[in-house]
Design an enzyme around this catalytic site. Sequence first.
Site, short mmCIF file in Angstrom:
data_model
loop_
_atom_site.label_atom_id
_atom_site.label_comp_id
_atom_site.label_asym_id
_atom_site.label_seq_id
_atom_site.Cartn_x
_atom_site.Cartn_y
_atom_site.Cartn_z
N GLU A 21 0.81 -1.29 0.13
CA GLU A 21 -0.07 -0.02 0.11
C GLU A 21 0.81 1.47 0.02
O GLU A 21 0.47 2.27 -0.63
CB GLU A 21 -0.77 0.18 1.21
CG GLU A 21 -2.00 -1.03 1.35
CD GLU A 21 -2.95 -0.95 2.44
OE1 GLU A 21 -4.00 -0.49 2.15
OE2 GLU A 21 -2.37 -1.33 3.51
N TYR A 53 -14.40 26.91 0.11
CA TYR A 53 -14.63 25.66 0.13
C TYR A 53 -13.52 25.24 -0.80
O TYR A 53 -13.09 24.01 -1.11
CB TYR A 53 -15.77 25.08 -0.15
CG TYR A 53 -16.76 25.69 -1.26
CD1 TYR A 53 -16.43 25.40 -2.70
CD2 TYR A 53 -17.84 26.87 -0.92
CE1 TYR A 53 -17.27 26.13 -3.53
CE2 TYR A 53 -18.37 27.13 -2.02
CZ TYR A 53 -18.26 26.92 -3.36
OH TYR A 53 -18.87 27.60 -4.19
N GLU A 73 -8.11 6.22 10.00
CA GLU A 73 -8.65 7.13 11.38
C GLU A 73 -7.55 8.32 11.39
O GLU A 73 -8.05 9.39 11.56
CB GLU A 73 -8.61 6.32 12.45
CG GLU A 73 -9.75 5.19 12.38
CD GLU A 73 -9.28 3.95 11.72
OE1 GLU A 73 -10.13 2.76 11.99
OE2 GLU A 73 -8.33 3.74 10.94
N LYS A 98 -11.95 4.29 1.34
CA LYS A 98 -10.87 3.73 0.98
C LYS A 98 -11.10 2.29 0.05
O LYS A 98 -11.28 1.05 0.49
CB LYS A 98 -9.97 2.86 2.12
CG LYS A 98 -8.60 2.33 1.62
CD LYS A 98 -7.71 2.05 3.02
CE LYS A 98 -6.44 1.44 2.51
NZ LYS A 98 -5.50 1.09 3.64
#
Length: 119
Positions: A21, A53, A73, A98
Amino acid sequence: MDRVALRGLKARGHHGVFPEERERGQTFVVDVVLGLDARPAAADDDLTKTVHYGIVAEEVVAEVSGEPVDLIETLAERIAQKCLAHAAVQEVEVVVHKPEAPITVPFDDVTITITRSRV
């Protein structure tokens, strides 16, 4: 509380606990919902009294494509703190998707959702 939502922000990152990864990376998708009081900006038609934004979107993408972390997280927490750094933002909900997670069974998505506020 009023809400400004950015959905489907996409960036390539190298987050994850597995070496593959970190090496090859993958696409992450992020949704943020910013809680704020839009009345002052609306009353004066003044961008400086709300959140830009476009800038938030750029900051979110920079976090995703930036320094790798093991956990989504952790990534979500970093994104939330970036959003709360904007003076008008009182709370934020962050969803990190993910969709290419290394799972051995068929799946559509893996997400973490966090909510943070100034209070």
